[in-house]
Design a protein around this motif. Structure first.
Motif, mmCIF file in Angstrom:
data_model
loop_
_atom_site.group_PDB
_atom_site.id
_atom_site.type_symbol
_atom_site.label_atom_id
_atom_site.label_comp_id
_atom_site.label_asym_id
_atom_site.label_seq_id
_atom_site.Cartn_x
_atom_site.Cartn_y
_atom_site.Cartn_z
ATOM 1 N N GLY A 102 0.826 -1.209 0.000
ATOM 2 C CA GLY A 102 0.000 0.000 0.000
ATOM 3 C C GLY A 102 0.853 1.248 0.000
ATOM 4 N N THR A 103 0.809 1.988 1.110
ATOM 5 C CA THR A 103 1.526 3.257 1.199
ATOM 6 C C THR A 103 2.855 3.150 1.953
ATOM 7 O OG1 THR A 103 0.269 3.838 3.174
ATOM 8 C CG2 THR A 103 -0.582 4.633 1.060
ATOM 9 N N MET A 104 3.329 1.931 2.160
ATOM 10 C CA MET A 104 4.608 1.726 2.834
ATOM 11 C C MET A 104 5.531 0.918 1.931
ATOM 12 S SD MET A 104 5.455 -0.092 6.503
ATOM 13 C CE MET A 104 5.197 -1.762 5.940
ATOM 14 N N GLN A 128 13.085 3.228 4.501
ATOM 15 C CA GLN A 128 11.653 3.079 4.734
ATOM 16 C C GLN A 128 10.995 4.276 4.069
ATOM 17 O OE1 GLN A 128 10.284 0.395 6.374
ATOM 18 N NE2 GLN A 128 12.363 -0.353 6.483
ATOM 19 N N LEU A 129 9.971 4.012 3.274
ATOM 20 C CA LEU A 129 9.305 5.079 2.550
ATOM 21 C C LEU A 129 7.812 5.071 2.813
ATOM 22 C CD1 LEU A 129 11.661 3.732 0.482
ATOM 23 C CD2 LEU A 129 11.086 5.820 -0.728
ATOM 24 N N PHE A 130 7.217 6.249 2.669
ATOM 25 C CA PHE A 130 5.788 6.463 2.837
ATOM 26 C C PHE A 130 5.264 7.110 1.564
ATOM 27 C CE2 PHE A 130 2.601 9.766 4.075
ATOM 28 C CZ PHE A 130 1.556 8.913 4.368
ATOM 29 N N TRP A 136 6.472 9.071 -3.279
ATOM 30 C CA TRP A 136 7.111 8.300 -2.222
ATOM 31 C C TRP A 136 8.124 9.201 -1.539
ATOM 32 C CZ3 TRP A 136 5.650 3.667 -0.476
ATOM 33 C CH2 TRP A 136 4.819 2.888 -1.278
ATOM 34 N N GLN A 137 8.123 9.198 -0.202
ATOM 35 C CA GLN A 137 9.063 9.978 0.588
ATOM 36 C C GLN A 137 9.836 9.049 1.516
ATOM 37 O OE1 GLN A 137 6.403 12.694 2.660
ATOM 38 N NE2 GLN A 137 7.118 14.365 1.354
ATOM 39 N N ILE A 138 11.116 9.314 1.638
ATOM 40 C CA ILE A 138 11.952 8.561 2.572
ATOM 41 C C ILE A 138 11.663 9.091 3.972
ATOM 42 C CG2 ILE A 138 14.314 7.990 3.242
ATOM 43 C CD1 ILE A 138 15.050 8.646 0.220
ATOM 44 N N ILE A 139 11.257 8.188 4.866
ATOM 45 C CA ILE A 139 10.955 8.598 6.240
ATOM 46 C C ILE A 139 12.004 8.092 7.234
ATOM 47 C CG2 ILE A 139 8.486 8.842 5.865
ATOM 48 C CD1 ILE A 139 8.121 6.059 7.186
ATOM 49 N N TYR A 140 12.770 7.073 6.818
ATOM 50 C CA TYR A 140 13.773 6.484 7.706
ATOM 51 C C TYR A 140 14.872 5.894 6.852
ATOM 52 C CZ TYR A 140 15.739 3.417 11.360
ATOM 53 O OH TYR A 140 16.564 2.788 12.241
ATOM 54 N N LEU A 141 16.092 6.202 7.227
ATOM 55 C CA LEU A 141 17.258 5.657 6.532
ATOM 56 C C LEU A 141 18.261 5.210 7.574
ATOM 57 C CD1 LEU A 141 19.212 5.134 4.189
ATOM 58 C CD2 LEU A 141 19.732 7.575 4.173
#
Length: 152
Positions: A102-104, A128-130, A136-141
């Protein structure tokens, strides 16, 4: 039942195609991040990440003990922008393993890092992307860094 079989196959095909399309978009986001990274374009990097991005690194201290370090993203951007033009650095992504739901999304990207044409270290990035709307945006690297056992 024979009449429904082509329809079911069509639906399965649509689902697989949609999945591949999302994986392509996730990869494009990461490639854009690295384009900004390599060209020291912090505005381009910022386009690929969430405002709340978390950045961490796993490495080893001088005694070889594993360490986990959280990095301030604005400090990361400042360090990228301040790299002199005379310095050549390149993070070479070896492969992409992308999974979406989905969105993850998660992307596992083994890499090698080269500094002025010399191998520096290797490791793995875990993104990790949202999916925020259509982007899509990177939320955690988080990444690992090591100088040995790079080709496991």
């Amino acid at each position: 039942m024979k009449k429904f079989m082509p329809f079911l196959l069509f639906l399965m095909f649509l689902n697989i195609t949609a999945q591949e399309n999302q994986e392509t978009k996730v990869r494009q986001t990461i490639e854009t991040f690295f384009k900004g990274f390599h060209t020291k374009d912090t505005l381009l990097i910022k386009e690929t990440v969430s405002e709340e991005i978390i950045v961490q690194s796993i490495g080893a201290d001088k005694d070889g003990k594993a360490t986990l370090r959280k990095e301030d993203f604005s400090r990361f951007l400042n360090s990228i922008a301040s790299i002199p033009d005379s310095v050549d650095f390149r993070e070479k992504i070896q492969s992409y393993n992308i999974q979406t739901d989905g969105t993850m999304a998660n992307a596992w990207t083994p890499y090698e890092f080269w500094y002025n044409g010399t191998f520096s270290h290797c490791g793995v990035n875990s993104f990790q992307l949202f999916k925020n709307g259509s982007d899509w945006q990177i939320i955690y690297l988080i990444d690992t860094r090591r100088r040995e056992d790079c080709y496991d």
